[in-house]
Design an enzyme around this catalytic site. Structure first.
Site, PDB file in Angstrom:
ATOM      1  CB  ALA A  11      -0.893  -0.019   1.231  1.00 18.08           C
TER       2      ALA A  11
ATOM      3  N   GLY B 128       0.776  -4.923   0.995  1.00 20.89           N
ATOM      4  CA  GLY B 128      -0.413  -4.999   0.159  1.00 20.89           C
ATOM      5  C   GLY B 128      -0.147  -5.687  -1.179  1.00 20.89           C
TER       6      GLY B 128
ATOM      7  CD  GLU C 154      -2.121  -7.410   3.107  1.00 23.00           C
ATOM      8  OE1 GLU C 154      -1.791  -6.275   2.720  1.00 23.00           O
ATOM      9  OE2 GLU C 154      -2.656  -7.620   4.203  1.00 23.00           O
TER      10      GLU C 154
ATOM     11  CD  GLU D  59       1.895  -5.348   5.774  1.00 23.63           C
ATOM     12  OE1 GLU D  59       2.670  -6.254   6.145  1.00 23.63           O
ATOM     13  OE2 GLU D  59       1.128  -5.451   4.791  1.00 23.63           O
TER      14      GLU D  59
HETATM   15  N1  CAA Z   1       4.631   3.250  -0.680  1.00 22.02           N
HETATM   16  C1  CAA Z   1       5.007   4.406  -1.242  1.00 22.02           C
HETATM   17  N2  CAA Z   1       6.166   4.544  -1.926  1.00 22.02           N
HETATM   18  C2  CAA Z   1       6.939   3.461  -2.033  1.00 22.02           C
HETATM   19  C3  CAA Z   1       6.601   2.224  -1.473  1.00 22.02           C
HETATM   20  C4  CAA Z   1       5.376   2.130  -0.770  1.00 22.02           C
HETATM   21  N3  CAA Z   1       4.927   0.990  -0.240  1.00 22.02           N
HETATM   22  N4  CAA Z   1       7.604   1.349  -1.740  1.00 22.02           N
HETATM   23  C5  CAA Z   1       8.509   2.013  -2.454  1.00 22.02           C
HETATM   24  N5  CAA Z   1       8.133   3.289  -2.626  1.00 22.02           N
HETATM   25  C6  CAA Z   1       8.834   4.360  -3.343  1.00 22.02           C
HETATM   26  C7  CAA Z   1      10.018   4.878  -2.538  1.00 22.02           C
HETATM   27  O1  CAA Z   1       9.586   5.816  -1.582  1.00 22.02           O
HETATM   28  C8  CAA Z   1      10.874   5.468  -3.624  1.00 22.02           C
HETATM   29  O2  CAA Z   1      10.320   6.713  -3.983  1.00 22.02           O
HETATM   30  P1  CAA Z   1      11.275   8.028  -4.114  1.00 22.02           P
HETATM   31  O3  CAA Z   1      12.166   7.692  -5.283  1.00 22.02           O
HETATM   32  O4  CAA Z   1      10.304   9.135  -4.373  1.00 22.02           O
HETATM   33  O5  CAA Z   1      12.027   8.123  -2.849  1.00 22.02           O
HETATM   34  C9  CAA Z   1      10.639   4.529  -4.801  1.00 22.02           C
HETATM   35  O6  CAA Z   1       9.424   3.833  -4.523  1.00 22.02           O
HETATM   36  C10 CAA Z   1      11.749   3.502  -4.944  1.00 22.02           C
HETATM   37  O7  CAA Z   1      11.889   2.824  -3.699  1.00 22.02           O
HETATM   38  P2  CAA Z   1      13.303   2.594  -2.977  1.00 22.02           P
HETATM   39  O8  CAA Z   1      14.235   3.728  -3.299  1.00 22.02           O
HETATM   40  O9  CAA Z   1      13.051   2.333  -1.530  1.00 22.02           O
HETATM   41  O10 CAA Z   1      13.804   1.282  -3.754  1.00 22.02           O
HETATM   42  P3  CAA Z   1      14.780   0.155  -3.204  1.00 22.02           P
HETATM   43  O11 CAA Z   1      15.062  -0.724  -4.387  1.00 22.02           O
HETATM   44  O12 CAA Z   1      15.916   0.741  -2.486  1.00 22.02           O
HETATM   45  O13 CAA Z   1      13.926  -0.660  -2.119  1.00 22.02           O
HETATM   46  C11 CAA Z   1      11.949  -1.792  -1.298  1.00 22.02           C
HETATM   47  C12 CAA Z   1      12.814  -1.410  -2.530  1.00 22.02           C
HETATM   48  C13 CAA Z   1      12.733  -2.760  -0.416  1.00 22.02           C
HETATM   49  C14 CAA Z   1      10.696  -2.461  -1.856  1.00 22.02           C
HETATM   50  C15 CAA Z   1      11.590  -0.515  -0.510  1.00 22.02           C
HETATM   51  O14 CAA Z   1      11.088   0.446  -1.395  1.00 22.02           O
HETATM   52  C16 CAA Z   1      10.576  -0.744   0.562  1.00 22.02           C
HETATM   53  O15 CAA Z   1      10.910  -1.258   1.611  1.00 22.02           O
HETATM   54  N6  CAA Z   1       9.308  -0.336   0.327  1.00 22.02           N
HETATM   55  C17 CAA Z   1       8.256  -0.430   1.323  1.00 22.02           C
HETATM   56  C18 CAA Z   1       7.747  -1.841   1.476  1.00 22.02           C
HETATM   57  C19 CAA Z   1       6.666  -1.890   2.543  1.00 22.02           C
HETATM   58  O16 CAA Z   1       6.897  -1.581   3.688  1.00 22.02           O
HETATM   59  N7  CAA Z   1       5.458  -2.299   2.123  1.00 22.02           N
HETATM   60  C20 CAA Z   1       4.329  -2.396   3.033  1.00 22.02           C
HETATM   61  C21 CAA Z   1       3.492  -1.152   2.934  1.00 22.02           C
HETATM   62  S1  CAA Z   1       2.215  -1.093   4.163  1.00 22.02           S
HETATM   63  C22 CAA Z   1       0.950  -2.063   3.532  1.00 22.02           C
HETATM   64  O17 CAA Z   1       1.045  -2.619   2.465  1.00 22.02           O
HETATM   65  C23 CAA Z   1      -0.281  -2.174   4.390  1.00 22.02           C
HETATM   66  C24 CAA Z   1      -1.252  -3.215   3.989  1.00 22.02           C
HETATM   67  O18 CAA Z   1      -1.293  -4.283   4.533  1.00 22.02           O
HETATM   68  C25 CAA Z   1      -2.217  -2.984   2.912  1.00 22.02           C
END
Ligand code: CAA
Length: 295
Positions: A103, A146, A149, A169
């Site tokens: 998400a 998400g 999911e 999460e």
């Molecule tokens: N939401 C919003 N933006 C996201 C995102 C997310 N879930 N995941 C990645 N992005 C964005 C980053 O902020 C970044 O944007 P900017 O260039 O503007 O900074 C861009 O995508 C590229 O990401 P990274 O620079 O972090 O890329 P990376 O290759 O270094 O890392 C990753 C990749 C490990 C997937 C890392 O991006 C990450 O950890 N993302 C978050 C994963 C996460 O926590 N997901 C769970 C979300 S909560 C949820 O989903 C709730 C639910 O149950 C529904």
């Protein structure tokens, strides 16, 4: 739906800057009627007989983070494919780097409990699980939060060999909110699900395969082709039998064994009222290929 999407676009959700607003209307490839245009996904029909609905999540700069607009577009595309009588199965995929990284954290950052509750936050995501046609998730790269999911809402998950599945999460101080705490234990068992949900550690495609989360793993570049092949096979079968079979599996999956068995028996009996059941068995006896008419 379209008005809701435009409302979100107008409000600049998904972290897009106002200066980009005009570019948003340079939509990417559209599916179906001219009125159905998408920005964060592409949707088209694939397969020799154009009977596979193919949806590609297409928000590369955010690793396909599932913001409100993207999910609204996904719902619209599913509505279209569900209405299209020629489409018998749907494939959802992302990019080689990310199926979906979860998400949209930037959208959620300042949400409050009250807003979540009043807006029933994420409730509309269930559209994917409610699709009556089979949906195959073709997962390359990250399927996190998400994203994992969303894949689990699909009926079949195929993975590219570099895919990573996880529910991180907990690292954000929250927990899975789109089915992860329920579907993951049912898919991989309690111990692995707990480990993934409580530590946030992801698993590889091979681990996902061993644990039963995915049914097949392919080299990344072959994944989508293989998913479409399977979808084409399903699309060529009796749509009535396919719909009933999907419903029987899901009913049993979400109820007790005896309730599931009872439901299965009833829908099995019901196929004896269809032309397709008669044709399938007659074709077998006559040693020829069945010609299904979806009746
Ligand atoms: N939401 C919003 N933006 C996201 C995102 C997310 N879930 N995941 C990645 N992005 C964005 C980053 O902020 C970044 O944007 P900017 O260039 O503007 O900074 C861009 O995508 C590229 O990401 P990274 O620079 O972090 O890329 P990376 O290759 O270094 O890392 C990753 C990749 C490990 C997937 C890392 O991006 C990450 O950890 N993302 C978050 C994963 C996460 O926590 N997901 C769970 C979300 S909560 C949820 O989903 C709730 C639910 O149950 C529904």
């Amino acid at each position: 739906m379209a008005s809701r999407r435009l409302f979100h676009v107008a409000r600049g959700l998904c972290g897009l800057r106002a200066a980009h607003t005009t570019q948003r209307f340079n939509f990417t490839r559209a599916y179906c009627s001219a009125s159905r245009n998408f920005e964060m996904i592409t949707a088209e029909k694939k397969g020799e007989k154009q009977n596979v609905g193919f949806i590609k999540l297409n928000r590369p700069k955010a690793l396909n983070a599932l913001c409100d607009q993207l999910m609204a577009e996904l719902q619209d595309a599913l509505d279209d494919f569900e209405k299209d009588k020629n489409v018998g199965a749907i494939v959802i995929t992302g990019s080689e780097k990310a199926f979906a990284a979860g998400a949209d954290i930037k959208e959620m950052q300042n949400l409050t409990y009250q807003k979540c509750l009043q807006g029933d936050f994420l409730a509309h995501w269930t559209r994917v699980a409610r699709c009556r046609k089979p949906v195959i998730a073709a997962v390359n790269g990250f399927a996190l939060g998400g994203g994992c999911e969303l894949a689990m809402m699909c009926d079949i998950i195929y993975a590219g060999n570099k895919a990573k599945f996880g529910q991180p999460e907990i690292l954000l101080g929250t927990l899975p909110g789109a089915g992860g705490t329920q579907r993951l234990p049912r898919a991989v068992g309690k111990s692995l699900a707990m480990e993934m949900i409580l530590t946030g550690n992801p698993i590889t495609a091979d681990e996902a395969h061993k644990s039963g989360l995915v049914s097949k793993v392919f080299p990344a570049e072959e994944l989508v082709i293989e998913a479409i092949k399977t979808a084409e096979k399903i699309s060529g079968l009796s749509k009535i039998a396919v719909q009933l079979a999907k419903e029987a599996v899901n009913t049993g999956y979400e109820s007790s064994l005896s309730e599931g068995l009872h439901f299965e028996k009833r829908v099995f009996h019901s196929t004896f009222s269809t032309d397709d059941r008669k044709e399938g068995m007659t074709a077998f006896v006559e040693k020829r290929k069945a010609e299904f008419t979806d009746n």
